[in-house]
Design an enzyme around this catalytic site. Structure first.
Site, PDB file in Angstrom:
ATOM      1  N   HIS A  98       0.834  -1.207   0.000  1.00 31.08           N
ATOM      2  CA  HIS A  98       0.000   0.000   0.000  1.00 31.08           C
ATOM      3  C   HIS A  98       0.869   1.258   0.000  1.00 31.08           C
ATOM      4  CE1 HIS A  98      -2.772  -2.894   2.151  1.00 31.08           C
ATOM      5  NE2 HIS A  98      -3.550  -2.465   1.179  1.00 31.08           N
TER       6      HIS A  98
ATOM      7  N   ASP B  15      -3.488  -7.293  -7.408  1.00 29.73           N
ATOM      8  CA  ASP B  15      -4.886  -7.664  -7.678  1.00 29.73           C
ATOM      9  C   ASP B  15      -5.141  -7.375  -9.154  1.00 29.73           C
ATOM     10  OD1 ASP B  15      -5.609  -8.314  -4.925  1.00 29.73           O
ATOM     11  OD2 ASP B  15      -5.293  -6.191  -4.573  1.00 29.73           O
TER      12      ASP B  15
HETATM   13  O1  PAF Z   1      -7.749  -3.658  -3.413  1.00 31.81           O
HETATM   14  C1  PAF Z   1      -8.420  -3.383  -2.389  1.00 31.81           C
HETATM   15  O2  PAF Z   1      -7.902  -3.202  -1.283  1.00 31.81           O
HETATM   16  C2  PAF Z   1      -9.934  -3.298  -2.503  1.00 31.81           C
HETATM   17  O3  PAF Z   1     -10.437  -4.272  -3.347  1.00 31.81           O
HETATM   18  C3  PAF Z   1     -10.426  -1.904  -2.919  1.00 31.81           C
HETATM   19  C4  PAF Z   1      -9.954  -1.511  -4.304  1.00 31.81           C
HETATM   20  C5  PAF Z   1      -9.944  -0.881  -1.900  1.00 31.81           C
HETATM   21  C6  PAF Z   1     -11.956  -1.870  -2.938  1.00 31.81           C
HETATM   22  O4  PAF Z   1     -12.509  -2.172  -1.694  1.00 31.81           O
END
Ligand code: PAF
Length: 283
Positions: A37, A152
Site C-alpha cells: 500500500h 490484484d
Molecule cells: O484492493 C483493495 O484493497 C480493494 O479491493 C479496494 C480496491 C480498496 C476496494 O474495496
C-alpha cells in the site's frame, strides 16, 4: 494530514483544492496497510498534488461472514503510516455513509463475463462488490488519477473497464507488486500463515516465474503449463483454485499470437487464500 469520515466534508475539501488548481490522486484501500500500500501512496505523490487515501473494509466484497469478521483492522497504525507517507487526507467512512442511497451510483453496466472468471468463479459477487465501492469512491472523490496495485490484477483490469464504460476522466495508474525478500507478495492475508506455511508460500510466485520463463523461451502449450504448475503446487501442499495464462489486456484466454501475457494463480495455503501473477511481454 486530515482525517475525514463524511462525504460532505470530503467533497468540501476536494472542491476547495480543485478551485486552487490542485490535482487529486486517490488511493483506495481496505486498511491494514503494508509495504504494498505504501508503494501506492508513494507513487500517488508523483501523479498529482493532493493524495487522498481511503480506508474502508467493503462488506460487499466478502462472500463469507468469518472472512469479514477476521479481516485485520489496524486504524491507528494505518493513520500513522499514512502520515509518515505524507498523504494529505484519509477518508475513513462507516458502511452506512458509503452505501447510503444518497451516494448510489448507477453503473448501468451489463453483466461482464470477466466478473465470473478466475477469482470471480470462486468468490461469487466479489467483483460486483468491488465495482460498487470503487464507483462510489470515484464519485465521492472525483479524482484526476487513481492508483491500484498489479497484485490484484483482475481487479485492475475490471476497474480500467469500469472507467472506460462510464466514460470517466480518471487516469488509472498501476504499481508493480511489492514482495518480501523471498518473493512472497505483500498481502494482509499473509498474517493467516503459520511458520511452516510462511516458509512454503513463496513457491506460488516461484511457479509463476518458472511458467513465465518457459513462455518467454517459446513454450505455447499453455493448458499443459497450467496443469503442471497446479499439480506441483498441490504436491507442495497448496490447494490451487486456478492457474491461468491470459491476455494481460483483456484477461481473455491467451492464444498463440497473444503478445502480452498475464499468468495468474489463486491457491489456498492453510487459512490464507494467496493470489499472485506475473506479466510477460513476448517480443
Ligand atoms: O484492493 C483493495 O484493497 C480493494 O479491493 C479496494 C480496491 C480498496 C476496494 O474495496
Amino acid at each position: 494530514m486530515q482525517t475525514v469520515t463524511t462525504v460532505a466534508v470530503l467533497r468540501r475539501q476536494i472542491s476547495l483544492w480543485k478551485s486552487q488548481g490542485e490535482r487529486i490522486v486517490l488511493v483506495p484501500t481496505m486498511g491494514n496497510l503494508h509495504a504494498g500500500h505504501l508503494a501506492l501512496v508513494e507513487h500517488a505523490r508523483t501523479c498529482g498534488s493532493k493524495v487522498v487515501c481511503s480506508i474502508f473494509v467493503n462488506t460487499l466484497q466478502f462472500d463469507r461472514e468469518e472472512d469479514l469478521a477476521a479481516y485485520p483492522r489496524t486504524p491507528r497504525e494505518d493513520l500513522s503510516a499514512l502520515q509518515h507517507a505524507r498523504a494529505d487526507l484519509v477518508f475513513m467512512p462507516e458502511h452506512e455513509e458509503v452505501y447510503s442511497e444518497r451516494h448510489h451510483v448507477h453503473t448501468n453496466l451489463p453483466e461482464h463475463p470477466l466478473h465470473q472468471q478466475l477469482c470471480g468463479q470462486f468468490r461469487p459477487g466479489f467483483f460486483d462488490g468491488i465495482v460498487a465501492v470503487v464507483a462510489r469512491l470515484f464519485h465521492m472523490t472525483d479524482p484526476d488519477v487513481a492508483v491500484f496495485g498489479e497484485k490484484d490484477y483482475q481487479q485492475l483490469v475490471i476497474i480500467k473497464q469500469l472507467v472506460r464504460n462510464l466514460g470517466l476522466e480518471i487516469r488509472i495508474e498501476q504499481v508493480p507488486t511489492q514482495r518480501e525478500d523471498d518473493g512472497l507478495a505483500f498481502s494482509s492475508r499473509n498474517a493467516y500463515l503459520d511458520d511452516s506455511q510462511r516458509a512454503l508460500a513463496p513457491r506460488l510466485y516461484a511457479e509463476l516465474v518458472n511458467m513465465g520463463q518457459q513462455v518467454e523461451a517459446g513454450e505455447r502449450s499453455y493448458a499443459r503449463l497450467e496443469r503442471q504448475a497446479a499439480d506441483r503446487l498441490k504436491q507442495a501442499g497448496f490447494h490451487p483454485e486456478y492457474v491461468s495464462i491470459r491476455d494481460a489486456d483483456t484477461l481473455e484466454e491467451a492464444r498463440r499470437g497473444t503478445d502480452f501475457i498475464a499468468i495468474l494463480a489463486a491457491a489456498w495455503l492453510g487459512k490464507a487464500r494467496l493470489i499472485d501473477n506475473v506479466l510477460v511481454r513476448i517480443s
